[in-house]
Write an enzyme that holds these catalytic residues in place. Structure first.
Site, PDB file in Angstrom:
ATOM      1  N   ARG A   1      11.445 -36.742  38.108  1.00 49.08           N
ATOM      2  CA  ARG A   1      12.575 -37.562  38.566  1.00 49.08           C
ATOM      3  C   ARG A   1      12.996 -37.074  39.939  1.00 49.08           C
ATOM      4  O   ARG A   1      13.081 -35.855  40.167  1.00 49.08           O
ATOM      5  CB  ARG A   1      13.779 -37.456  37.617  1.00 49.08           C
ATOM      6  CG  ARG A   1      13.493 -37.719  36.158  1.00 49.08           C
ATOM      7  CD  ARG A   1      12.893 -39.065  35.860  1.00 49.08           C
ATOM      8  NE  ARG A   1      13.712 -40.182  36.321  1.00 49.08           N
ATOM      9  CZ  ARG A   1      13.301 -41.439  36.356  1.00 49.08           C
ATOM     10  NH1 ARG A   1      12.069 -41.736  35.974  1.00 49.08           N
ATOM     11  NH2 ARG A   1      14.091 -42.391  36.775  1.00 49.08           N
TER      12      ARG A   1
ATOM     13  N   LEU B   1      15.637 -36.221  42.665  1.00 54.30           N
ATOM     14  CA  LEU B   1      17.036 -35.785  42.622  1.00 54.30           C
ATOM     15  C   LEU B   1      17.746 -36.206  43.901  1.00 54.30           C
ATOM     16  O   LEU B   1      17.164 -36.189  44.986  1.00 54.30           O
ATOM     17  CB  LEU B   1      17.091 -34.263  42.453  1.00 54.30           C
ATOM     18  CG  LEU B   1      16.481 -33.773  41.134  1.00 54.30           C
ATOM     19  CD1 LEU B   1      16.221 -32.275  41.177  1.00 54.30           C
ATOM     20  CD2 LEU B   1      17.364 -34.134  39.944  1.00 54.30           C
TER      21      LEU B   1
ATOM     22  N   ASN C   1      10.387 -25.839  43.564  1.00 53.44           N
ATOM     23  CA  ASN C   1       9.539 -26.901  43.028  1.00 53.44           C
ATOM     24  C   ASN C   1       8.085 -26.536  43.249  1.00 53.44           C
ATOM     25  O   ASN C   1       7.758 -25.866  44.240  1.00 53.44           O
ATOM     26  CB  ASN C   1       9.833 -28.224  43.745  1.00 53.44           C
ATOM     27  CG  ASN C   1       8.970 -29.379  43.244  1.00 53.44           C
ATOM     28  OD1 ASN C   1       8.813 -29.567  42.035  1.00 53.44           O
ATOM     29  ND2 ASN C   1       8.395 -30.150  44.159  1.00 53.44           N
TER      30      ASN C   1
ATOM     31  N   HIS D   1       4.409 -28.383  43.820  1.00 50.21           N
ATOM     32  CA  HIS D   1       3.828 -29.668  44.171  1.00 50.21           C
ATOM     33  C   HIS D   1       2.309 -29.501  44.313  1.00 50.21           C
ATOM     34  O   HIS D   1       1.849 -28.550  44.947  1.00 50.21           O
ATOM     35  CB  HIS D   1       4.428 -30.160  45.494  1.00 50.21           C
ATOM     36  CG  HIS D   1       3.905 -31.510  45.893  1.00 50.21           C
ATOM     37  ND1 HIS D   1       4.308 -32.670  45.273  1.00 50.21           N
ATOM     38  CD2 HIS D   1       2.986 -31.870  46.812  1.00 50.21           C
ATOM     39  CE1 HIS D   1       3.663 -33.694  45.807  1.00 50.21           C
ATOM     40  NE2 HIS D   1       2.855 -33.229  46.743  1.00 50.21           N
TER      41      HIS D   1
ATOM     42  N   LEU E   1      12.044 -35.482  50.084  1.00 51.65           N
ATOM     43  CA  LEU E   1      11.075 -35.309  48.997  1.00 51.65           C
ATOM     44  C   LEU E   1       9.921 -34.396  49.416  1.00 51.65           C
ATOM     45  O   LEU E   1       9.299 -34.614  50.457  1.00 51.65           O
ATOM     46  CB  LEU E   1      10.519 -36.683  48.583  1.00 51.65           C
ATOM     47  CG  LEU E   1       9.554 -36.656  47.399  1.00 51.65           C
ATOM     48  CD1 LEU E   1      10.285 -36.391  46.097  1.00 51.65           C
ATOM     49  CD2 LEU E   1       8.770 -37.956  47.311  1.00 51.65           C
ATOM     50  N   ASP E   2       9.631 -33.405  48.559  1.00 47.97           N
ATOM     51  CA  ASP E   2       8.492 -32.494  48.763  1.00 47.97           C
ATOM     52  C   ASP E   2       8.511 -31.865  50.156  1.00 47.97           C
ATOM     53  O   ASP E   2       7.482 -31.755  50.828  1.00 47.97           O
ATOM     54  CB  ASP E   2       7.165 -33.218  48.489  1.00 47.97           C
ATOM     55  CG  ASP E   2       7.093 -33.706  47.055  1.00 47.97           C
ATOM     56  OD1 ASP E   2       7.663 -33.044  46.175  1.00 47.97           O
ATOM     57  OD2 ASP E   2       6.475 -34.754  46.810  1.00 47.97           O
TER      58      ASP E   2
HETATM   59  C1  GAR Z   1       1.674 -30.107  37.840  1.00 43.14           C
HETATM   60  O1  GAR Z   1       0.390 -30.332  38.372  1.00 43.14           O
HETATM   61  C2  GAR Z   1       2.704 -30.170  38.947  1.00 43.14           C
HETATM   62  O2  GAR Z   1       2.272 -29.625  40.163  1.00 43.14           O
HETATM   63  C3  GAR Z   1       2.909 -31.647  39.059  1.00 43.14           C
HETATM   64  O3  GAR Z   1       2.927 -32.107  37.742  1.00 43.14           O
HETATM   65  C4  GAR Z   1       2.085 -31.266  36.942  1.00 43.14           C
HETATM   66  C5  GAR Z   1       2.865 -30.809  35.727  1.00 43.14           C
HETATM   67  O4  GAR Z   1       2.043 -30.129  34.812  1.00 43.14           O
HETATM   68  N1  GAR Z   1       4.138 -31.953  39.743  1.00 43.14           N
HETATM   69  C6  GAR Z   1       4.325 -33.036  40.477  1.00 43.14           C
HETATM   70  O5  GAR Z   1       3.472 -33.889  40.642  1.00 43.14           O
HETATM   71  C7  GAR Z   1       5.705 -33.145  41.101  1.00 43.14           C
HETATM   72  N2  GAR Z   1       5.819 -34.358  41.865  1.00 43.14           N
HETATM   73  P1  GAR Z   1       2.675 -29.212  33.682  1.00 43.14           P
HETATM   74  O6  GAR Z   1       3.732 -30.054  32.959  1.00 43.14           O
HETATM   75  O7  GAR Z   1       1.523 -28.898  32.785  1.00 43.14           O
HETATM   76  O8  GAR Z   1       3.252 -27.997  34.330  1.00 43.14           O
END
Ligand code: GAR
Length: 196
Positions: free
Chosen positions: A92, A94, A108, A110, A145-146
């Site tokens: 989500r 923020l 975070n 990414h 974002l990011d």
């Molecule tokens: C991870 O690869 C993380 O980097 C990504 O979601 C996955 C969660 O995996 N995050 C994003 O894409 C943020 N925009 P997990 O639930 O197994 O940790």
């Protein structure tokens, strides 16, 4: 010890790695809450099994009222008074108001080598661009974002025949090393970026 809350949306494999590291005696932080934006998030059961308080705050009843959703998130945080908030696959966006409250204390992860490939579908975009390398970044969250100061990055090669799925799996392995390493340093007050 610093008190850490973790926000997840899915399976929570990064969250598990953070909890495992914080379980070690020498760690400068301890987990106080795992929060998911859906009761279906598989990571909630894993966190509970590891003895951590869990809560689901479903975003759907808020029907796009982000401020109200975030007030509910903040109310949960207020019950546990964290020092640090880790986003670990929290899907989500923020708002600036929430981010401002936590700025300098919210991390975070990414799945790209930021500043490349902010947003979604990072693995497919790196393959389509013909990149030779890809990876993951842990950064401090700022309103954009990011974006925000980078605390650590890990690089993996992109190999011939990679699909978004095979590449994502290679990156995820590195996420599992990078995020605990960064959180451990951050909780000890060290914000100098690392590379794995
Ligand atoms: C991870 O690869 C993380 O980097 C990504 O979601 C996955 C969660 O995996 N995050 C994003 O894409 C943020 N925009 P997990 O639930 O197994 O940790």
């Amino acid at each position: 010890k610093k008190r850490v809350a973790i926000f997840i949306s899915g399976g929570g494999s990064n969250m598990v790695r953070l909890l495992e590291d914080m379980n070690k005696d020498d760690h400068p932080a301890e987990p106080v809450l795992v929060l998911a934006n859906s009761a279906d998030a598989g990571g909630l059961a894993k966190a509970a099994q590891m003895g951590v308080k869990t809560v689901a705050v479903d975003h759907r009843p808020f029907k796009g009222d982000r401020a109200a959703f975030e007030a509910a998130l903040q109310a949960e945080l207020d019950t546990v008074q964290p020092d640090i908030l880790c986003l670990a696959g929290f899907m989500r966006v923020l708002t600036e108001g929430f981010v401002a409250t936590w700025e300098g204390r919210m991390l975070n992860i990414h799945p790209s080598l930021l500043p490349k490939y902010k947003g979604l579908h990072t693995h497919a975009r790196a393959i389509d661009a013909g990149d030779e390398e890809h990876g993951c970044t842990v950064h401090l969250v700022t309103p954009a974002l990011d974006d925000g100061p980078i605390l650590g990055q890990a690089t993996v090669p992109i190999e011939d025949g990679d699909t978004p799925e095979t590449l994502a799996a290679r990156v995820l392995k590195q996420e599992h090393e990078l995020y605990p390493a960064v959180l451990r340093r951050f909780a000890a007050g060290n914000t100098t970026p690392i590379t794995l």
